[in-house]
Design a protein around this motif. Structure first.
Motif, PDB file in Angstrom:
ATOM      1  N   CYS A 184       0.792  -1.238  -0.103  1.00 27.73           N
ATOM      2  CA  CYS A 184       0.062  -0.046   0.118  1.00 27.73           C
ATOM      3  C   CYS A 184       0.759   1.322   0.235  1.00 27.73           C
ATOM      4  O   CYS A 184       1.592   1.395   0.963  1.00 27.73           O
ATOM      5  CB  CYS A 184      -0.784  -0.006   1.155  1.00 27.73           C
ATOM      6  SG  CYS A 184      -1.883  -1.524   1.265  1.00 27.73           S
ATOM      7  N   PRO A 185       0.726   2.098  -1.047  1.00 28.12           N
ATOM      8  CA  PRO A 185       1.511   3.503  -1.001  1.00 28.12           C
ATOM      9  C   PRO A 185       0.823   4.421   0.122  1.00 28.12           C
ATOM     10  O   PRO A 185      -0.093   4.210   0.509  1.00 28.12           O
ATOM     11  CB  PRO A 185       1.194   4.167  -2.444  1.00 28.12           C
ATOM     12  CG  PRO A 185      -0.341   3.542  -2.561  1.00 28.12           C
ATOM     13  CD  PRO A 185      -0.130   2.081  -2.302  1.00 28.12           C
ATOM     14  N   ASN A 192      -7.384   7.602   1.206  1.00 30.55           N
ATOM     15  CA  ASN A 192      -8.551   6.597   1.463  1.00 30.55           C
ATOM     16  C   ASN A 192      -8.841   6.342   2.920  1.00 30.55           C
ATOM     17  O   ASN A 192     -10.011   6.409   3.199  1.00 30.55           O
ATOM     18  CB  ASN A 192      -8.083   5.368   0.762  1.00 30.55           C
ATOM     19  CG  ASN A 192      -7.924   5.255  -0.599  1.00 30.55           C
ATOM     20  OD1 ASN A 192      -6.979   6.197  -1.173  1.00 30.55           O
ATOM     21  ND2 ASN A 192      -8.698   4.986  -1.388  1.00 30.55           N
ATOM     22  N   LEU A 193      -7.683   6.384   3.747  1.00 33.39           N
ATOM     23  CA  LEU A 193      -8.082   6.090   5.204  1.00 33.39           C
ATOM     24  C   LEU A 193      -8.175   7.433   6.023  1.00 33.39           C
ATOM     25  O   LEU A 193      -8.483   7.230   7.284  1.00 33.39           O
ATOM     26  CB  LEU A 193      -7.223   5.061   5.705  1.00 33.39           C
ATOM     27  CG  LEU A 193      -6.896   3.966   5.183  1.00 33.39           C
ATOM     28  CD1 LEU A 193      -5.801   3.142   5.801  1.00 33.39           C
ATOM     29  CD2 LEU A 193      -8.299   3.132   4.967  1.00 33.39           C
ATOM     30  N   VAL A 222      -3.624  -8.196  -2.064  1.00 30.96           N
ATOM     31  CA  VAL A 222      -3.785  -6.891  -1.979  1.00 30.96           C
ATOM     32  C   VAL A 222      -5.172  -6.311  -1.673  1.00 30.96           C
ATOM     33  O   VAL A 222      -5.379  -5.504  -0.760  1.00 30.96           O
ATOM     34  CB  VAL A 222      -3.183  -6.113  -3.297  1.00 30.96           C
ATOM     35  CG1 VAL A 222      -3.231  -4.500  -3.100  1.00 30.96           C
ATOM     36  CG2 VAL A 222      -1.673  -6.464  -3.649  1.00 30.96           C
ATOM     37  N   LEU A 223      -5.979  -6.889  -2.493  1.00 33.82           N
ATOM     38  CA  LEU A 223      -7.561  -6.586  -2.587  1.00 33.82           C
ATOM     39  C   LEU A 223      -7.855  -7.033  -0.880  1.00 33.82           C
ATOM     40  O   LEU A 223      -8.586  -6.196  -0.416  1.00 33.82           O
ATOM     41  CB  LEU A 223      -8.186  -7.482  -3.264  1.00 33.82           C
ATOM     42  CG  LEU A 223      -9.823  -6.704  -3.252  1.00 33.82           C
ATOM     43  CD1 LEU A 223      -9.671  -5.223  -3.897  1.00 33.82           C
ATOM     44  CD2 LEU A 223     -10.445  -7.622  -4.740  1.00 33.82           C
ATOM     45  N   SER A 224      -7.704  -8.069  -0.340  1.00 33.44           N
ATOM     46  CA  SER A 224      -8.015  -8.541   1.009  1.00 33.44           C
ATOM     47  C   SER A 224      -7.485  -7.617   1.956  1.00 33.44           C
ATOM     48  O   SER A 224      -7.989  -7.193   2.943  1.00 33.44           O
ATOM     49  CB  SER A 224      -7.663 -10.065   1.165  1.00 33.44           C
ATOM     50  OG  SER A 224      -8.421 -10.921   0.075  1.00 33.44           O
ATOM     51  N   LEU A 225      -6.051  -7.365   1.833  1.00 39.81           N
ATOM     52  CA  LEU A 225      -5.422  -6.417   2.914  1.00 39.81           C
ATOM     53  C   LEU A 225      -5.988  -5.148   2.766  1.00 39.81           C
ATOM     54  O   LEU A 225      -6.136  -4.490   3.824  1.00 39.81           O
ATOM     55  CB  LEU A 225      -4.150  -6.341   2.185  1.00 39.81           C
ATOM     56  CG  LEU A 225      -3.007  -5.554   3.008  1.00 39.81           C
ATOM     57  CD1 LEU A 225      -2.965  -5.932   4.623  1.00 39.81           C
ATOM     58  CD2 LEU A 225      -1.680  -5.456   2.530  1.00 39.81           C
ATOM     59  N   MET A 226      -6.215  -4.576   1.691  1.00 41.96           N
ATOM     60  CA  MET A 226      -6.951  -3.313   1.602  1.00 41.96           C
ATOM     61  C   MET A 226      -8.239  -3.156   2.328  1.00 41.96           C
ATOM     62  O   MET A 226      -8.587  -2.263   3.207  1.00 41.96           O
ATOM     63  CB  MET A 226      -7.006  -2.689   0.308  1.00 41.96           C
ATOM     64  CG  MET A 226      -5.752  -2.232  -0.289  1.00 41.96           C
ATOM     65  SD  MET A 226      -5.977  -1.403  -2.188  1.00 41.96           S
ATOM     66  CE  MET A 226      -4.433  -0.856  -2.351  1.00 41.96           C
ATOM     67  N   ALA A 231     -11.457  -1.847   7.262  1.00 41.36           N
ATOM     68  CA  ALA A 231     -12.377  -2.115   8.258  1.00 41.36           C
ATOM     69  C   ALA A 231     -11.734  -1.821   9.542  1.00 41.36           C
ATOM     70  O   ALA A 231     -12.459  -1.159  10.426  1.00 41.36           O
ATOM     71  CB  ALA A 231     -12.497  -3.759   8.277  1.00 41.36           C
ATOM     72  N   LYS A 232     -10.570  -1.898   9.720  1.00 37.30           N
ATOM     73  CA  LYS A 232      -9.721  -1.560  10.925  1.00 37.30           C
ATOM     74  C   LYS A 232      -9.789  -0.215  11.091  1.00 37.30           C
ATOM     75  O   LYS A 232      -9.714   0.436  12.294  1.00 37.30           O
ATOM     76  CB  LYS A 232      -8.445  -2.368  10.934  1.00 37.30           C
ATOM     77  CG  LYS A 232      -8.375  -3.772  11.093  1.00 37.30           C
ATOM     78  CD  LYS A 232      -8.951  -4.249  12.047  1.00 37.30           C
ATOM     79  CE  LYS A 232      -8.533  -4.050  13.493  1.00 37.30           C
ATOM     80  NZ  LYS A 232      -8.715  -4.575  14.749  1.00 37.30           N
TER      81      LYS A 232
END
Length: 245
Positions: A184-185, A192-193, A222-226, A231-232
């Motif tokens: 993640c950059p 985003n966050l 990558v998709l699952s990690l994002m 969510a966190k």
């Protein structure tokens, strides 16, 4: 007049049907004349992903206004929104930019770059220097020998009366942190966050305490990690608000 009206209505209906119907979009990822293989192509809107083949080509189901992300560890994060023109042409060409490795010998000329570009280069250099310093720190600290309290050639107190339970020191597990930094950059955390730059490391450590982070280490995606980080982030922001109240 009726014929012209019917033609207009038919064309409009065709345009709307294209924009609302999922279509298989074909494309290619390149850098200058070089095709890029194994680039992860993610439809963030539909939560699907694929990879480019040996020829840099990919095919992914999209609709108009879907957000596509292109990720490769050696190149800068690239994102775009699918337009109606992209769907009609169905031959998307995405050019990625290599990550900067060393900026010490770059001479910035004011006649070439504007103030915003100079600031971006300076920020990139600062980020790279931070990574280098952190890596050197980790290398040094990993070689430090901790004094165990024993005196060389001293008395042997290994009798049961002197025995004390030894506290087991667990090695620091940085695997999740390394996975996040590699996937993640920085602008993902900021844009985003909605996190501040200095909150990034605190947030990653917060996520690392969740048992689900270990599952992501076993099956990195990558998709699952994002999705996990998003969510966190809700929990993290709530915790921040509670601490202020």
């Amino acid at each position: 007049m009726k014929v012209k009206l019917l033609t207009t209505i038919s064309f409009f209906t065709y345009q709307v049907s294209i924009s609302q119907t999922e279509k298989l979009l074909h494309g290619k990822v390149i850098y200058q004349e070089l095709v890029l293989k194994n680039v992860e192509v993610i439809n963030k809107t539909a939560k699907t992903s694929t990879r480019t083949n040996e020829l840099g080509e990919f095919a992914i189901s999209v609709k108009e206004q879907d957000s596509l992300l292109f990720y490769s560890k050696d190149y800068l994060f690239t994102r775009l929104k699918v337009t109606l023109k992209d769907l009609e042409k169905n031959n998307l060409v995405v050019e990625m930019t290599p990550k900067a490795e060393e900026l010490d010998n770059v001479v910035v000329s004011r006649s070439v770059f504007n103030k915003t570009e100079i600031k971006n280069i300076a920020n990139n250099k600062e980020e790279i220097n931070k990574i280098i310093i952190r890596k050197k720190f980790d290398e040094v600290t990993s070689k430090v020998t901790v004094y165990d309290g024993k005196i060389k050639n001293g008395l042997d107190f290994s009798y049961p009366i002197f025995d004390k339970p030894k506290k087991k020191i667990e090695p620091r597990d940085d695997r999740f942190k390394k996975l996040v930094n590699a996937s993640c950059p920085l602008d993902f955390f900021i844009k985003n966050l909605k996190l501040k730059q200095e909150e990034k490391e605190i947030f990653i450590n917060f996520c690392n305490t969740d048992p689900k982070s270990k599952i992501l280490l076993e099956h990195p995606n990558v998709l699952s990690l994002m999705d996990f980080l998003i969510a966190k982030n809700q929990e993290f922001l709530k915790m921040k608000m509670d601490s202020k109240n």
